[in-house]
Enzyme design. Structure first.
Site, PDB file in Angstrom:
ATOM      1  N   ASP A  29       0.869  -1.161   0.000  1.00 41.48           N
ATOM      2  CA  ASP A  29       0.000   0.000   0.000  1.00 41.48           C
ATOM      3  C   ASP A  29       0.920   1.229   0.000  1.00 41.48           C
ATOM      4  OD1 ASP A  29      -2.228   1.741   0.531  1.00 41.48           O
ATOM      5  OD2 ASP A  29      -1.679   1.669   2.655  1.00 41.48           O
ATOM      6  N   ARG A  30       0.395   2.385  -0.389  1.00 41.57           N
ATOM      7  CA  ARG A  30       1.252   3.569  -0.435  1.00 41.57           C
ATOM      8  C   ARG A  30       1.123   4.429   0.822  1.00 41.57           C
ATOM      9  NH1 ARG A  30       0.431   8.868  -4.200  1.00 41.57           N
ATOM     10  NH2 ARG A  30      -0.606   9.484  -2.255  1.00 41.57           N
ATOM     11  N   ASP A  31      -0.040   5.061   0.988  1.00 43.83           N
ATOM     12  CA  ASP A  31      -0.192   6.040   2.069  1.00 43.83           C
ATOM     13  C   ASP A  31      -0.180   5.355   3.431  1.00 43.83           C
ATOM     14  OD1 ASP A  31      -0.427   7.955   0.075  1.00 43.83           O
ATOM     15  OD2 ASP A  31      -2.612   7.805   0.018  1.00 43.83           O
TER      16      ASP A  31
ATOM     17  N   ASP B 213      -5.494  12.293   6.871  1.00 40.16           N
ATOM     18  CA  ASP B 213      -6.951  12.172   6.794  1.00 40.16           C
ATOM     19  C   ASP B 213      -7.537  13.225   5.861  1.00 40.16           C
ATOM     20  OD1 ASP B 213      -7.277   9.953   8.441  1.00 40.16           O
ATOM     21  OD2 ASP B 213      -7.227  11.169  10.260  1.00 40.16           O
TER      22      ASP B 213
ATOM     23  N   GLN C 197      -6.890   5.818  -4.501  1.00 42.11           N
ATOM     24  CA  GLN C 197      -6.751   7.283  -4.625  1.00 42.11           C
ATOM     25  C   GLN C 197      -8.092   7.893  -5.003  1.00 42.11           C
ATOM     26  OE1 GLN C 197      -4.174   9.052  -3.677  1.00 42.11           O
ATOM     27  NE2 GLN C 197      -2.940   7.256  -3.121  1.00 42.11           N
TER      28      GLN C 197
ATOM     29  N   HIS D  60     -11.241   5.633  -8.231  1.00 40.93           N
ATOM     30  CA  HIS D  60     -12.700   5.694  -8.040  1.00 40.93           C
ATOM     31  C   HIS D  60     -13.077   6.068  -6.621  1.00 40.93           C
ATOM     32  CE1 HIS D  60     -11.889   2.591 -11.271  1.00 40.93           C
ATOM     33  NE2 HIS D  60     -12.512   3.567 -11.918  1.00 40.93           N
TER      34      HIS D  60
ATOM     35  N   CYS E  85     -16.499  -0.046  -8.360  1.00 40.08           N
ATOM     36  CA  CYS E  85     -15.414  -0.598  -9.166  1.00 40.08           C
ATOM     37  C   CYS E  85     -14.890  -1.885  -8.535  1.00 40.08           C
ATOM     38  CB  CYS E  85     -14.286   0.421  -9.313  1.00 40.08           C
ATOM     39  SG  CYS E  85     -13.323   0.645  -7.799  1.00 40.08           S
TER      40      CYS E  85
ATOM     41  N   CYS F 280     -11.568  -2.334  -8.290  1.00 42.60           N
ATOM     42  CA  CYS F 280     -10.184  -2.118  -7.877  1.00 42.60           C
ATOM     43  C   CYS F 280     -10.044  -1.509  -6.489  1.00 42.60           C
ATOM     44  CB  CYS F 280      -9.411  -1.294  -8.912  1.00 42.60           C
ATOM     45  SG  CYS F 280     -10.285   0.053  -9.739  1.00 42.60           S
TER      46      CYS F 280
ATOM     47  N   LYS G  80      -9.705  -1.092  -2.860  1.00 40.96           N
ATOM     48  CA  LYS G  80      -9.584  -1.973  -1.702  1.00 40.96           C
ATOM     49  C   LYS G  80     -10.707  -1.656  -0.714  1.00 40.96           C
ATOM     50  CE  LYS G  80      -5.375  -0.414  -1.385  1.00 40.96           C
ATOM     51  NZ  LYS G  80      -4.021  -0.070  -0.868  1.00 40.96           N
TER      52      LYS G  80
HETATM   53 MG   LIG Z   1      -2.703   3.202   3.624  1.00 40.89          MG
HETATM   54 ZN   LIG Z   2     -11.380   1.488  -8.597  1.00 40.78          ZN
END
Ligand SMILES: [Mg+2]
Ligand SMILES: [Zn+2]
Length: 176
Positions: free
Chosen positions: A7-9, A17, A52, A91, A97, A99, A101
């Site tokens: 994961d990125r963030d 937040d 995102q 999205h 969608c 994709c 998570k």
């Molecule tokens: Mg994260």
């Molecule tokens: Zn998506």
């Protein structure tokens, strides 16, 4: 292949937040950059799967997101490593969608790109959504305490979840 998915963030960079809307707001966790470089140098392919929804919400655009990822690639390259495929879900939560998570669509995209199986691949994240996505495709769910990780730790975790302080500790384990 030795594939690790992140994961990125909250894992690679500080979470917010209030969303990470500009390149200036994308603040790397230095030890995570080093961890990615070390893994890469040891033959690991390090891919990224990141929600995102700020794109769907109009908080930033794709070009801004790509500038953050260019910065990430540059920082890792400065330490002699390489970042693999980065996939993002643009999205919102109501878009339905496949994709976003906790759905595992991005993990499947990464597996398809590398023509590899996901079973047992470690997916490192800081939220329940990450852990659920991992479980859905038989990845090994790995929680780090950075980002929202401490908050996530206060909730029930999927069985078999591995917990580490941060990405550096994950790298230590994989490289030991
Ligand atoms: Mg994260
Ligand atoms: Zn998506």
């Amino acid at each position: 292949m030795k594939l690790l998915i992140l994961d990125r963030d909250g894992v690679i960079n500080q979470d917010s937040d209030a969303y990470i809307k500009t390149l200036d707001e994308w603040i790397p966790i230095p030890s995570s950059i080093t961890a990615i470089a070390r893994l890469s140098q040891a033959g690991w392919t390090v891919a990224v799967a990141t929600n995102q929804s700020g794109i769907a919400r109009g908080y930033y655009d794709l070009a801004t997101l790509e500038s953050m990822h260019a910065r990430l690639r540059q920082l890792v390259a400065e330490q002699g490593g390489e970042v693999g495929l980065i996939v993002h879900c643009p999205h919102g939560p109501d878009d339905g969608c496949e994709c976003r998570k906790p759905k595992p669509g991005m993990l499947r995209q990464i597996a398809a790109h590398y023509a590899t199986d996901l079973a047992g691949i470690w997916f490192v994240g800081d939220t329940s959504g990450d852990l659920q996505a991992a479980l859905a495709v038989d990845c090994q769910p790995v929680l780090v305490k950075t980002g929202k990780g401490e908050r996530t730790l206060a909730k029930p975790l999927p069985p078999g979840t591995l917990v580490f302080d941060d990405l550096a500790a994950v790298a230590d384990q994989l490289l030991s």
